[in-house]
Design a protein around this motif. Structure first.
Motif, PDB file in Angstrom:
ATOM      1  N   VAL A 149       1.538  -4.248  -8.665  1.00 58.10           N
ATOM      2  CA  VAL A 149       2.177  -3.167  -9.410  1.00 58.10           C
ATOM      3  C   VAL A 149       1.091  -2.251  -9.970  1.00 58.10           C
TER       4      VAL A 149
ATOM      5  N   TYR B 182       9.729   2.770  -7.581  1.00 57.07           N
ATOM      6  CA  TYR B 182      10.444   1.647  -6.974  1.00 57.07           C
ATOM      7  C   TYR B 182      11.844   2.025  -6.495  1.00 57.07           C
TER       8      TYR B 182
ATOM      9  N   PHE C 153      10.022  -9.009  -8.939  1.00 54.52           N
ATOM     10  CA  PHE C 153       8.584  -9.030  -9.176  1.00 54.52           C
ATOM     11  C   PHE C 153       8.145 -10.450  -9.511  1.00 54.52           C
TER      12      PHE C 153
ATOM     13  N   HIS D  75       4.977  -6.863  -6.602  1.00 50.93           N
ATOM     14  CA  HIS D  75       6.332  -6.630  -6.113  1.00 50.93           C
ATOM     15  C   HIS D  75       6.609  -7.652  -5.016  1.00 50.93           C
TER      16      HIS D  75
END
Length: 238
Positions: free
Chosen positions: A66, A166, A182, A191
């Motif tokens: 992320v 996202y 996640f 992710h």
């Protein structure tokens, strides 16, 4: 059997053999039982396919790291994405279509979230779960109270790029639904998976949806003679 991996160590009986049941219900004809057993064999195969897909999903290689520890406004104050995990190593997020440009939230999202609210105490035993909307947190909470939700944990993403990053915001800035998973290990958040089925993957004559369908509403209606229908959607009030 909950773990699909265990099926690989056993020789499965043919679905048609498992589905060869005698007459079971009052008044059913031989024709009905033949057709029902044929359907049962397909249902067994569907269950096995769902298990195979779930095992394949669990076996995915590590997803992308992320890019930032997004900051959200929560019901009790600011919270980062990593803080949303709490004591868990898995976080599920659902992007609720209730952005500031909407007078009222999406009825379909709302129906889904209402079903999940009842299951949330059980879900939270296994994973963390966050419902994310782009409206200010006070507006999200006001609707939560109107709807009578008790267990959903709401967060506003109005001050970050989480929606855009996202897949929960289209190029025009309109919010879209999104389901993401996640993981966190060694302080690194990655992710893991996202629902990526949508209009571009829909079959002719069907609404865009994933598989398995996460909406209990449609699962129930799929078991009825009329099915989902083609001219009905959930409403915010009846």
């Amino acid at each position: 059997m909950n773990d699909a991996n265990t099926t690989s160590t056993h020789t499965l009986k043919p679905a048609r053999q498992l589905a060869d049941l005698p007459s079971r219900f009052p008044g059913e004809s031989a024709e009905y039982r033949r057709a029902r057993n044929a359907l049962l064999a397909e249902e067994i195969e569907l269950r096995r396919q769902i298990e195979r897909v779930a095992a394949q999903r669990r076996a995915l290689p590590p997803g992308g790291i992320v890019p930032e520890d997004y900051r959200f406004d929560g019901e009790t104050g600011p919270a980062t994405l990593s803080q949303m995990f709490g004591a868990h190593d898995t976080l599920v997020t659902y992007n609720w279509m209730f952005g500031p440009q909407r007078a009222r939230p999406c009825p379909m999202c709302t129906s889904l979230l209402s079903a999940w609210d009842g299951e949330m105490p059980d879900i939270l035993q296994r994973v963390a779960f966050a419902v994310i909307g782009r409206s200010p947190i006070d507006r999200l909470v006001a609707f939560k109270e109107e709807r009578g939700w008790r267990h959903l944990r709401l967060y506003s993403s109005g001050g970050n790029t989480f929606n855009r990053d996202y897949a929960a915001e289209d190029p025009a800035g309109d919010d879209l639904p999104a389901l993401n998973v996640f993981t966190r290990a060694g302080g690194v958040v990655r992710h893991f998976w996202a629902e990526e089925m949508g209009p571009s993957t829909a079959d002719p004559g069907q609404d865009p949806r994933g598989a398995p369908d996460p909406m209990p509403l449609w699962t129930i209606l799929d078991m009825t003679p009329g099915g989902r229908g083609s001219d009905w959607y959930p409403k915010l009030a009846y």
